[in-house]
Write a protein that holds these residues in place. Structure first.
Motif, mmCIF file in Angstrom:
data_model
loop_
_atom_site.group_PDB
_atom_site.id
_atom_site.type_symbol
_atom_site.label_atom_id
_atom_site.label_comp_id
_atom_site.label_asym_id
_atom_site.label_seq_id
_atom_site.Cartn_x
_atom_site.Cartn_y
_atom_site.Cartn_z
ATOM 1 N N THR A 1 0.823 -1.126 0.235
ATOM 2 C CA THR A 1 -0.152 0.077 -0.045
ATOM 3 C C THR A 1 0.941 1.254 0.170
ATOM 4 O OG1 THR A 1 -1.611 -1.225 1.247
ATOM 5 C CG2 THR A 1 -2.065 1.222 1.286
ATOM 6 N N SER A 2 2.099 1.161 0.753
ATOM 7 C CA SER A 2 2.750 2.472 0.924
ATOM 8 C C SER A 2 4.030 2.492 -0.175
ATOM 9 C CB SER A 2 3.378 2.460 2.147
ATOM 10 O OG SER A 2 2.143 2.196 3.124
ATOM 11 N N LEU A 3 3.997 1.967 -1.314
ATOM 12 C CA LEU A 3 5.002 1.603 -2.253
ATOM 13 C C LEU A 3 5.367 3.026 -2.695
ATOM 14 C CD1 LEU A 3 6.869 -0.335 -3.342
ATOM 15 C CD2 LEU A 3 5.422 -0.623 -5.309
ATOM 16 N N GLU A 4 4.368 3.669 -2.960
ATOM 17 C CA GLU A 4 4.747 5.223 -3.643
ATOM 18 C C GLU A 4 5.391 6.040 -2.724
ATOM 19 O OE1 GLU A 4 1.464 6.006 -6.845
ATOM 20 O OE2 GLU A 4 0.587 5.198 -4.862
ATOM 21 N N ALA A 5 5.088 5.923 -1.281
ATOM 22 C CA ALA A 5 5.467 6.767 -0.295
ATOM 23 C C ALA A 5 6.946 6.417 -0.019
ATOM 24 C CB ALA A 5 4.681 6.600 0.878
#
Length: 412
Positions: free
Chosen positions: A119-123
């Protein structure tokens, strides 16, 4: 007490430690030497953890994925400051869920970790980029973040993450189902076989997240807003090898090979032939009744009634069914009770007696809900016993008489 246990104690469930299941002096060995008919069962949740651990040991490439997740855990969960807040405050709560993965623990916690990273890959990518270009950091720190960035941006890591997401999702569902209170051994066997078939099907038809990763890899090397870059140094997980290892270890660790379990399966109507005879399952019922001191004739009559009317619930089979329901699938209930005890006996309530803790635990576990509690009669009893702070009876102190004081001086 011991005679009652001989007649009524059916099952003993525990984890697989040597203290519990040791062949020479384990707890189970000592109990079965005293109670010959006791059925010993190894916790299925613990066996599920061991099966996943065995698969990780067999597939060496999984260790690289595990080491990277451990690095993220050390970076964000064990650090005194969370540097991801500046990169993406809205996903900060997700990233804080990162913990250890593929360790000897419940599969649900490993799945939460993988889901948080997915879920937090972009961040993560944004944070690694900003940290790598931060001039205030040392050269060593910048190189560390560059290595993390190269790995996160690689399509190999994305495929590994999607593969682990799909696999651990199915295993976490199985783990949570096995921890449920009403689950029986027959239901657990059914859930296990379904999970094995689902994981085996991933070899030919990839799961949802792994399919998304493959599509991103083939569609211009772009996933969401993350531009993927090939990393030839990265050792990726071989999907078919990993999935087959999971299936093999699940079948080996969680197989129902005990004769009692096979006898209990006679009550599963899905395993009956299309036209069962009136004496179908007679030998199994007899063995079960002999093992658990039940009335053989009553159980046989109930089985025949069930064969005649499969949709009925014969009363004569109720003792055997109740006995089957007492077979615990896992030790999750014990873990919940220990957690409840820790919630009750806190540092501020450490003076509670063992009997009081036991009573409070019994109320929490077996008592009715708070909405059905009627405090009136307990309040009346409390007032009549003069236990209130305003009662003059509770404040009376015993005054020492002069005779008692003189007796002390006589001793001296």
């Amino acid at each position: 007490m011991e005679e009652w246990l001989h007649e009524n104690w059916v099952t003993f469930v525990c984890d697989g430690t040597t203290v519990m299941l040791g062949k020479k002096s384990g707890v189970a060995t000592r109990l079965t030497s005293k109670f010959r008919k006791l059925f010993v069962w190894h916790c299925m949740n613990h066996r599920l953890e061991l099966a996943v651990s065995d698969a990780v040991d067999e597939v060496n490439s999984v260790n690289h994925f595990k080491a990277f997740m451990q690095k993220l855990y050390s970076l964000y969960s064990m650090s005194n400051k969370n540097e991801l807040k500046d990169a993406a405050a809205e996903v900060d709560s997700q990233l804080l869920c990162i913990g250890r993965v593929l360790d000897v623990r419940r599969e649900a916690s490993s799945f939460r970790t993988v889901r948080a990273v997915w879920t937090s890959l972009e961040a993560l990518v944004q944070h690694f980029k900003s940290a790598y270009h931060d001039e205030t950091r040392s050269t060593k720190e910048k190189q560390i973040y560059r290595g993390l960035l190269d790995r996160v941006q690689s399509p190999e890591f994305l495929c590994d993450l999607g593969l682990m997401y799909d696999t651990l999702h199915e295993l976490s569902i199985l783990s949570q189902e096995l921890q449920a209170r009403p689950v029986t051994l027959l239901r657990a066997d059914h859930l296990l076989k379904c999970t094995i078939r689902v994981i085996h099907s991933f070899k030919e038809s990839p799961g949802q997240k792994y399919s998304e990763a493959l599509e991103a890899k083939d569609r211009g090397m772009l996933y969401r807003s993350v531009a993927l870059k090939q990393n030839v140094k990265l050792i990726s997980i071989h999907p078919r090898q990993f999935l087959q290892s999971i299936v093999n270890n699940l079948e080996q660790r969680l197989s129902f090979e005990d004769e009692i379990i096979k006898d209990l399966g006679i009550l599963d109507q899905s395993k009956w032939p299309s036209n069962p005879s009136i004496r179908h399952g007679e030998e199994q019922i007899k063995r079960l009744c002999k093992r658990f001191n039940l009335c053989k004739d009553q159980a046989l009559n109930g089985m025949r009634d069930l064969l005649e009317e499969p949709n009925s619930k014969p009363k004569d089979l109720k003792p055997l069914i109740n006995c089957m329901k007492t077979f615990p699938v896992s030790t999750a209930e014990y873990d919940r009770n220990f957690g409840l005890m820790n919630n009750i006996n806190t540092d501020k309530r450490a003076v509670l007696l063992v009997s009081n803790v036991s009573n409070l635990m019994m109320i929490n576990i077996s008592g009715p809900p708070t909405s059905k509690f009627e405090p009136q009669k307990y309040t009346r009893t409390w007032l009549m016993s003069h236990h209130t702070a305003s009662s003059i009876h509770s404040r009376q102190c015993r005054v020492k008489t002069l005779v008692e004081s003189k007796s002390v001086w006589r001793i001296l």
